[in-house]
Write an enzyme that holds these catalytic residues in place. Sequence first.
Site, PDB file in Angstrom:
ATOM      1  N   LYS A  13      -0.142  11.830   5.472  1.00  0.00           N
ATOM      2  CA  LYS A  13       0.163  10.777   6.439  1.00  0.00           C
ATOM      3  C   LYS A  13       0.781   9.563   5.745  1.00  0.00           C
ATOM      4  CE  LYS A  13      -2.803   7.813   7.242  1.00  0.00           C
ATOM      5  NZ  LYS A  13      -3.143   6.438   6.787  1.00  0.00           N
TER       6      LYS A  13
ATOM      7  N   LYS B 262       0.829  -1.208   0.000  1.00  0.00           N
ATOM      8  CA  LYS B 262       0.000   0.000   0.000  1.00  0.00           C
ATOM      9  C   LYS B 262       0.867   1.264   0.000  1.00  0.00           C
ATOM     10  CE  LYS B 262      -3.503   2.734   0.090  1.00  0.00           C
ATOM     11  NZ  LYS B 262      -4.564   2.795   1.100  1.00  0.00           N
TER      12      LYS B 262
END
Length: 302
Positions: free
Chosen positions: A243, A175
Site C-alpha cells: 500500500k 514518510k
Amino acid sequence: MAPAKRSVAWIGLGIMGSPMAENLLAAGYHVTGHTLEPHKLDRLAARGGVPAASVAEAVSGAEVVVTMLPADAEVRAVVLGDGGVLEHARRGALLIDMSTVSPGTAVALARAAAPRGVRVLDAPVSGGEAGAVEGTLSVMAGGEADDVAAALPLLRALGTTVTHCGPHGTGQTVKAANQLVVAATLQACAEAVVLLEKSGVDLVAALDVLGGGLASSAVLSRKRENFLSRTYPPGFRIDLHHKDMGIVLAAAREVGAALPLGGLVAALVAAARAQGDGGLDHSALLRGVERLSGLTPKGEAS
C-alpha cells in the site's frame, strides 16, 4: 497543560497502535480507545485505558484525537464519515493522524477540519513494532508550527525523533520517502543474504561485517534475526508496504519525480504479496529472492 491531565482519544489499536497508546498511558495521559477488535479493547483496559464502543464515544470531550489506521479509506471514513471524528470532536481539539496515507488525504483532512475549529497534524511514524513498543519511533509532522509545538510532549512520549517537516501533507511525503528507502534496503539485504549463502559464506559472520561497516543500517539490525531464522513475524506486513509503495509512486507522479529503483522495488513487493506473503513481515522479501535464485523458501512445498 500538564500531560497527566490531558485526555486523548485513540482510534486504531493494531500492531503499532496498541503499544503506542500504552506508552501514552505510561506517560500519564488519560487514554480512551476505540477499535473494531474487542480483545484489543480488553488489552487497553488492562493497561489502564478506557474502552469506547464507538468513535463518537471515544472523541467526545477529548483534547487530542489520534488516529492510527491501515490506509486512506479507513482514515477518511473514521474522520470524515457519519459518526466520525469531525462530527463529534470538540472545537479546539487537535487531531493527529499517525497513519500512513497519501499527502492528498492529509491535506483533505486539514481542510475539512478547519471550519469545525479542529486543528490537524499529519504525523506518520517509522520504526515498526519494535519502535512502537520501545517508544523510539521517528515522527514526521506536517501542519502548523504552533500545533506541532502543542503536540510535542505527546509525540515525545512515542518517539525519540520528532521533526516538523512543513505544512499539511509534508509529513506524509517524508514518510513516503522513508518507505521507499526501507523497501529498497530490505531488498538489497535480501539479495546480499542469498548471494552470501549460495557462495558458501558463513551468514552470521558476514552480517557481523556488514553491520559494522558502511552497509550497516537500522533495517539490517532490526531484521537480522528474521534473515537468519527465515521467520517473519509481522512487525510491518508486506500488505501494508505494498500500500505504501502505491503512495510513493503516486506522489512521484504528482511532482514528476523519476523513481526507477522505486518502481522496481514496488513490483517486487507486489510480487511477494501475489505469491501469498502479504501477511508476513516485509523482511520476507527474502523469500522472493530465494524463489528467483532457484531456492525453496522455508515452509514452502518444493
